[in-house]
Motif scaffolding. Sequence first.
Motif, PDB file in Angstrom:
ATOM      1  N   UNK A 141     -69.697  42.397  30.094  1.00  0.00           N
ATOM      2  CA  UNK A 141     -69.629  40.812  30.312  1.00  0.00           C
ATOM      3  C   UNK A 141     -70.961  40.341  29.677  1.00  0.00           C
ATOM      4  N   UNK A 142     -71.845  40.887  30.070  1.00  0.00           N
ATOM      5  CA  UNK A 142     -73.161  40.314  29.702  1.00  0.00           C
ATOM      6  C   UNK A 142     -73.339  40.540  28.077  1.00  0.00           C
ATOM      7  N   UNK A 143     -72.907  41.780  27.485  1.00  0.00           N
ATOM      8  CA  UNK A 143     -72.935  42.107  26.228  1.00  0.00           C
ATOM      9  C   UNK A 143     -72.363  41.185  25.433  1.00  0.00           C
ATOM     10  N   UNK A 144     -70.885  40.875  25.931  1.00  0.00           N
ATOM     11  CA  UNK A 144     -69.904  39.997  25.261  1.00  0.00           C
ATOM     12  C   UNK A 144     -70.419  38.530  25.209  1.00  0.00           C
ATOM     13  N   UNK A 145     -71.294  37.973  26.286  1.00  0.00           N
ATOM     14  CA  UNK A 145     -71.581  36.783  26.297  1.00  0.00           C
ATOM     15  C   UNK A 145     -72.863  36.816  25.400  1.00  0.00           C
ATOM     16  N   UNK A 146     -73.528  37.631  25.125  1.00  0.00           N
ATOM     17  CA  UNK A 146     -74.717  37.665  24.307  1.00  0.00           C
ATOM     18  C   UNK A 146     -74.256  37.714  23.094  1.00  0.00           C
ATOM     19  N   UNK A 148     -71.341  36.151  21.845  1.00  0.00           N
ATOM     20  CA  UNK A 148     -70.839  35.027  21.900  1.00  0.00           C
ATOM     21  C   UNK A 148     -71.938  33.938  21.570  1.00  0.00           C
ATOM     22  N   UNK A 149     -73.227  33.947  22.254  1.00  0.00           N
ATOM     23  CA  UNK A 149     -74.210  33.178  21.989  1.00  0.00           C
ATOM     24  C   UNK A 149     -74.926  33.491  20.790  1.00  0.00           C
ATOM     25  N   UNK A 150     -75.134  34.497  20.333  1.00  0.00           N
ATOM     26  CA  UNK A 150     -75.631  34.984  19.087  1.00  0.00           C
ATOM     27  C   UNK A 150     -74.836  34.522  17.807  1.00  0.00           C
ATOM     28  N   UNK A 151     -73.693  34.624  18.040  1.00  0.00           N
ATOM     29  CA  UNK A 151     -72.706  34.112  17.102  1.00  0.00           C
ATOM     30  C   UNK A 151     -72.761  32.520  16.906  1.00  0.00           C
ATOM     31  N   UNK A 152     -72.966  31.895  18.160  1.00  0.00           N
ATOM     32  CA  UNK A 152     -73.169  30.513  18.008  1.00  0.00           C
ATOM     33  C   UNK A 152     -74.369  30.006  17.546  1.00  0.00           C
ATOM     34  N   UNK A 153     -75.431  30.879  17.929  1.00  0.00           N
ATOM     35  CA  UNK A 153     -76.866  30.525  17.458  1.00  0.00           C
ATOM     36  C   UNK A 153     -76.677  30.414  15.718  1.00  0.00           C
ATOM     37  N   UNK A 154     -76.016  31.759  15.268  1.00  0.00           N
ATOM     38  CA  UNK A 154     -76.102  32.032  14.086  1.00  0.00           C
ATOM     39  C   UNK A 154     -75.170  30.832  13.007  1.00  0.00           C
ATOM     40  N   UNK A 155     -74.106  30.313  13.703  1.00  0.00           N
ATOM     41  CA  UNK A 155     -73.536  29.468  13.137  1.00  0.00           C
ATOM     42  C   UNK A 155     -74.485  27.977  13.046  1.00  0.00           C
ATOM     43  N   UNK A 156     -75.197  27.660  14.075  1.00  0.00           N
ATOM     44  CA  UNK A 156     -76.089  26.720  14.364  1.00  0.00           C
ATOM     45  C   UNK A 156     -77.183  26.880  13.193  1.00  0.00           C
ATOM     46  N   UNK A 157     -77.814  27.902  13.041  1.00  0.00           N
ATOM     47  CA  UNK A 157     -78.903  28.083  12.126  1.00  0.00           C
ATOM     48  C   UNK A 157     -78.317  27.993  10.666  1.00  0.00           C
ATOM     49  N   UNK A 158     -76.996  28.613  10.305  1.00  0.00           N
ATOM     50  CA  UNK A 158     -76.415  28.399   9.231  1.00  0.00           C
ATOM     51  C   UNK A 158     -76.235  26.995   8.790  1.00  0.00           C
TER      52      UNK A 158
END
Length: 348
Positions: A141-146, A148-158
């Motif tokens: 669960x922690x890995x999955x949440x991480x 998702x957060x990394x994907x959201x962060x990458x999208x935001x940075x992009x």
Amino acid sequence: MINPFIKNKKLLLIYFLLWIFIAAAQSLILLFIVDMPFGYSIADGIVFNGLYAFVGLSFWYMVNFNSLDNYPAYKIILNHIASAAIITAFWLGASYFILSNIIDDGNYLTMLNDSLIWRSIAGIMFYVIIISVDYVLIYYNNFHDKLLKEAELRTLVKETELKSLKYQINPHFIFNSLNSVASLTLSDPGKAREMTIKLSSFLRGTLSRNENRTNSLKEELENSRLYLDIEKVRFGDKFDYVEECDEDCRGGEVPAMLLQPLFENAIKHGVYESVEKVTIKLKCKRENGFLKISLENNYDPEAVPRKGEGIGLKNIKNRLKLFYDNENLISTDKSGGIFRVNIYIPEK
């Protein structure tokens, strides 16, 4: 954190099915190997395993509390050893109490007393298995949440990078256009008015499209023509624009404001530096799954190149990489007095 066995009905069903299988296996062992009566065997399997199944659901909260974020590893191990001993003792005591009151048979009670040791071992094994599964679930669960957060962060940075690149479009032509307007107000007021209207239309269109990620090629070409009309007022007959675009290409989606730096580059390094008339030609066609856009212009090989900020083509390359995750979507060719830029837009 919510217990996943309670939150997920499918997981809860699998959990209880496993316990039913264990209870059935234990009852069969008592029935055929220990030679206990059928009713005693069934009652023994249901009480011992049913009780542990419900107690085991609470282990999630214990595991969640005893995480590496809260305690060092040695303390967690000590906590689990103590918990295993207490829970096993409670489980054996409660099961023994229930069964001894249900079954009043000396042979069964003797077997029950004699089997407490292996039942204790089984209880500890159950404890280890359940908390191990719980730790795996927490890690997942922690890995999955991480992720998702990394994907959201990458999208935001992009998105931030794309907006930054889009706003880097060279504004020099605006200043030059305003200077030209100021000069024309005295020498040719009609042209000054025409240039002001065109500049206003261009900026209005640019601002309205700035929030879009993509535009149709048709919209991009319309905006580029406005830009060229403004430059036409400045440079007069120093350049011509030719457009050879297949009709089925005009509906293709391209990154917003993608063509603007190309035309600026052609004006800056072609028209501005050349003493001869320059022809700017745009071609567009579909080729091998790509929308191929080519912009070419003749230039004066003897002219001294103008220094610039280097934003134009680099800007386009970076934006294409961010959009399509591909570094090879733009190429340039400079030969025979012709400078050509090819852009390849992957089609959906």
